[in-house]
Enzyme design. Structure first.
Site, PDB file in Angstrom:
ATOM      1  N   CYS A   1       0.787  -1.244   0.000  1.00  0.00           N
ATOM      2  CA  CYS A   1       0.000   0.000   0.000  1.00  0.00           C
ATOM      3  C   CYS A   1       0.816   1.290   0.000  1.00  0.00           C
ATOM      4  O   CYS A   1       0.709   2.089  -0.920  1.00  0.00           O
ATOM      5  CB  CYS A   1      -0.936  -0.008   1.205  1.00  0.00           C
ATOM      6  SG  CYS A   1      -2.176  -1.305   1.102  1.00  0.00           S
TER       7      CYS A   1
HETATM    8  N1  LIG Z   1      -2.456  -6.108   1.736  1.00  0.00           N
HETATM    9  C1  LIG Z   1      -2.929  -5.078   2.371  1.00  0.00           C
HETATM   10  O1  LIG Z   1      -2.559  -4.833   3.504  1.00  0.00           O
HETATM   11  C2  LIG Z   1      -3.974  -4.165   1.734  1.00  0.00           C
HETATM   12  C3  LIG Z   1      -4.638  -3.262   2.549  1.00  0.00           C
HETATM   13  C4  LIG Z   1      -5.599  -2.448   1.999  1.00  0.00           C
HETATM   14  C5  LIG Z   1      -5.880  -2.492   0.647  1.00  0.00           C
HETATM   15  N2  LIG Z   1      -5.209  -3.365  -0.156  1.00  0.00           N
HETATM   16  C6  LIG Z   1      -5.563  -3.390  -1.572  1.00  0.00           C
HETATM   17  O2  LIG Z   1      -6.383  -4.527  -1.826  1.00  0.00           O
HETATM   18  C7  LIG Z   1      -6.105  -5.072  -3.117  1.00  0.00           C
HETATM   19  C8  LIG Z   1      -5.668  -6.518  -2.985  1.00  0.00           C
HETATM   20  O3  LIG Z   1      -4.484  -6.562  -2.236  1.00  0.00           O
HETATM   21  P1  LIG Z   1      -3.930  -7.889  -1.562  1.00  0.00           P
HETATM   22  O4  LIG Z   1      -2.879  -7.451  -0.614  1.00  0.00           O
HETATM   23  O5  LIG Z   1      -5.045  -8.731  -1.077  1.00  0.00           O
HETATM   24  O6  LIG Z   1      -3.261  -8.566  -2.842  1.00  0.00           O
HETATM   25  P2  LIG Z   1      -2.809 -10.098  -2.970  1.00  0.00           P
HETATM   26  O7  LIG Z   1      -1.806 -10.115  -4.064  1.00  0.00           O
HETATM   27  O8  LIG Z   1      -2.462 -10.633  -1.624  1.00  0.00           O
HETATM   28  O9  LIG Z   1      -4.126 -10.817  -3.435  1.00  0.00           O
HETATM   29  C9  LIG Z   1      -4.729 -10.601  -4.657  1.00  0.00           C
HETATM   30  C10 LIG Z   1      -5.145 -11.958  -5.233  1.00  0.00           C
HETATM   31  O10 LIG Z   1      -5.827 -11.725  -6.462  1.00  0.00           O
HETATM   32  C11 LIG Z   1      -5.519 -12.805  -7.332  1.00  0.00           C
HETATM   33  N3  LIG Z   1      -5.831 -12.394  -8.689  1.00  0.00           N
HETATM   34  C12 LIG Z   1      -5.106 -11.615  -9.530  1.00  0.00           C
HETATM   35  N4  LIG Z   1      -5.778 -11.423 -10.676  1.00  0.00           N
HETATM   36  C13 LIG Z   1      -6.940 -12.079 -10.562  1.00  0.00           C
HETATM   37  C14 LIG Z   1      -8.061 -12.243 -11.408  1.00  0.00           C
HETATM   38  N5  LIG Z   1      -8.123 -11.651 -12.605  1.00  0.00           N
HETATM   39  N6  LIG Z   1      -9.082 -13.004 -10.976  1.00  0.00           N
HETATM   40  C15 LIG Z   1      -9.051 -13.596  -9.768  1.00  0.00           C
HETATM   41  N7  LIG Z   1      -8.021 -13.476  -8.915  1.00  0.00           N
HETATM   42  C16 LIG Z   1      -6.984 -12.723  -9.306  1.00  0.00           C
HETATM   43  C17 LIG Z   1      -4.051 -13.082  -7.064  1.00  0.00           C
HETATM   44  O11 LIG Z   1      -3.698 -14.390  -7.435  1.00  0.00           O
HETATM   45  C18 LIG Z   1      -3.979 -12.869  -5.547  1.00  0.00           C
HETATM   46  O12 LIG Z   1      -4.138 -14.064  -4.817  1.00  0.00           O
HETATM   47  C19 LIG Z   1      -5.040  -4.156  -3.714  1.00  0.00           C
HETATM   48  O13 LIG Z   1      -5.662  -3.178  -4.477  1.00  0.00           O
HETATM   49  C20 LIG Z   1      -4.390  -3.528  -2.502  1.00  0.00           C
HETATM   50  O14 LIG Z   1      -3.806  -2.286  -2.792  1.00  0.00           O
HETATM   51  C21 LIG Z   1      -4.274  -4.215   0.372  1.00  0.00           C
END
Ligand SMILES: NC(=O)c1ccc[n+]([C@@H]2O[C@H](COP(=O)([O-])OP(=O)(O)OC[C@H]3O[C@@H](n4cnc5c(N)ncnc54)[C@H](O)[C@@H]3O)[C@@H](O)[C@H]2O)c1
Length: 433
Positions: free
Chosen positions: A270
């Site tokens: 983030c």
């Molecule tokens: N990790 C954090 O602490 C956090 C906090 C707040 C917001 N976010 C936001 O949330 C969103 C997700 O982050 P995250 O940390 O969970 O990411 P992540 O990489 O841990 O998880 C995302 C998942 O989506 C899957 N994926 C990718 N393309 C796909 C598709 N087309 N169809 C289905 N699955 C698909 C990936 O394989 C992965 O497992 C991002 O936008 C991030 O900025 C993350």
């Protein structure tokens, strides 16, 4: 949409979560625990295999919590074949930066295009991936409307930013207030109603743009303040003033001050990324987001600064960086979690390797990493191994036996102020950032 509301109330609505990572999996688990049938979708087959064998890869979701839900209320698939059944679809796919450090929303586009193929009347679609203002209305909505259905009438659409803080023991999905903004009143209302089933407090805002911007504002606030703390710490070091002691004193002011701490650089999915989503959008409007640029510049320079400080420590022992043994303690971006995304430790290891230092790492959360062609493995911390190092660098403040580490290491650079309690002769080995 009264029917969908009723279904949600009776826990009969089927909820699909697209992207089962740090954000999606805890969310899917919360809904499944409440008794909703959850269809999880992730294109990473390995992740689906792990989830379906109740083997969690996310520390905030212990495997024991996953086990009773699997194949009962939580059904996960590596494709979109079951999406048609869903009443609600929540998208939580990654939003990284491209090679040119501009927003890469291609994961959102892929997921939305898939949804668009099976979208049906009365569905509620919610985007949770962090993104720049306008994505929901200007990018997602037209793609979904390619189906021939009309947003706000045939289906509902909202944005709701995720605020999960991995590893936080106090604040979890359930008790972190959730902001929701829909493309129309009904979208906001129903999305809010859905989240209120699993989250204690829901805050409705007037549009998806407000909800999108809320997330970017929060994280820009943190990134800029950390940039300020880093700059102040660098200057304090030159002035021989302990920045951490100053912050500890300043935070006793009961109003008007919030403590942010210096460190080896920003990490995680983030903070290093989200502000650049905002500055990109500002750029499209012909405005430069100067605070963001400056904070990014200062924060991105921290790994290099750490290496310069290592060099100075080695100089005291009349050694050069080349061929010196440097141990990096902690390589994850954050304390006590197993996530190395954008971690400054990785950049520090790369710089040290380029400068021909003999670098190794120890981290109880990460067994091995591959950088280029080279594989690094976490080294167990023995008395002998520590004493063989020329410099030990604490990059992540994991819960470790620091008395043992200090006692057996020759020199230590502490970038997190975890050794503030060490006094006496041992203190002489330690340098703070
Ligand atoms: N990790 C954090 O602490 C956090 C906090 C707040 C917001 N976010 C936001 O949330 C969103 C997700 O982050 P995250 O940390 O969970 O990411 P992540 O990489 O841990 O998880 C995302 C998942 O989506 C899957 N994926 C990718 N393309 C796909 C598709 N087309 N169809 C289905 N699955 C698909 C990936 O394989 C992965 O497992 C991002 O936008 C991030 O900025 C993350």
């Amino acid at each position: 949409m009264e029917n969908l509301k009723k279904k949600i109330l009776q826990k009969k609505a089927i909820i699909s979560v697209i992207g089962l990572g740090y954000v999606g999996l805890p969310l899917a688990v919360e809904f499944a625990k409440k008794g909703f049938l959850v269809i999880g979708v992730d294109t990473d087959k390995e992740k689906i295999k792990k989830i379906n064998s109740a083997n969690s890869y996310i520390s905030d979701v212990p495997s024991a919590r996953l086990k009773p839900l699997i194949k009962k209320t939580l059904k996960c698939y590596p494709d979109y074949s079951k999406l048609k059944q869903a009443d609600v679809i929540i998208v939580a796919v990654p939003t990284p930066l491209s090679k040119t450090r501009s927003p890469d929303i291609s994961f959102i586009l892929k997921a939305i295009r898939k949804i668009s193929k099976t979208i049906k009347r009365n569905q509620l679609i919610i985007l949770e991936s962090t993104t720049y203002p306008g994505t929901t209305r200007d990018v997602v909505l037209p793609l979904l409307e390619e189906s021939g259905l009309k947003g706000g009438e045939d289906f509902l659409l909202a944005f709701s930013p995720e605020r999960v803080d991995p590893g936080n023991k106090k604040y979890k999905t359930k008790n972190i207030p959730k902001v929701v903004g829909g493309i129309n009143g009904e979208s906001t209302q129903l999305a809010g109603f859905l989240y209120s089933q699993i989250i204690e407090k829901v805050i409705s805002v007037s549009s998806p743009e407000i909800a999108e911007m809320t997330k970017l504002w929060e994280n820009t606030f943190r990134a800029v303040n950390i940039g300020l703390a880093n700059e102040m710490a660098l200057i304090c070091h030159k002035m021989n003033i302990d920045a951490w002691e100053v912050i500890a004193a300043a935070r006793t002011k009961p109003f008007g001050f919030l403590p942010f701490y210096p460190g080896p650089g920003l990490g995680g999915h983030c903070l290093p990324v989200d502000p650049l989503y905002f500055s990109y959008k500002a750029g499209l409007k012909g405005i430069e987001a100067r605070f963001i640029r400056l904070a990014d510049e200062i924060n991105s320079a921290m790994p290099n600064y750490v290496v310069e400080r290592i060099k100075k420590i080695l100089k005291r022992a009349k050694r050069a960086l080349c061929n010196s043994k440097i141990l990096i303690l902690g390589i994850t971006y954050k304390k006590n979690i197993a996530d190395i995304r954008e971690s400054p430790a990785i950049e520090i290891i790369k710089i040290l390797s380029r400068r021909k230092a003999r670098v190794s790492y120890s981290d109880p959360f990460i067994e091995k990493i591959k950088l280029g062609k080279r594989i690094f493995r976490s080294h167990p911390l023995s008395r002998r191994f520590l004493s063989q190092q020329d410099c030990v660098v604490i990059v992540t403040d994991h819960s470790l036996d620091y008395n043992f580490i200090v006692h057996n290491s020759p020199y230590i650079l502490d970038t997190r102020n975890v050794l503030s309690n060490i006094k006496g002769v041992e203190r002489k080995k330690i340098e703070k950032l």
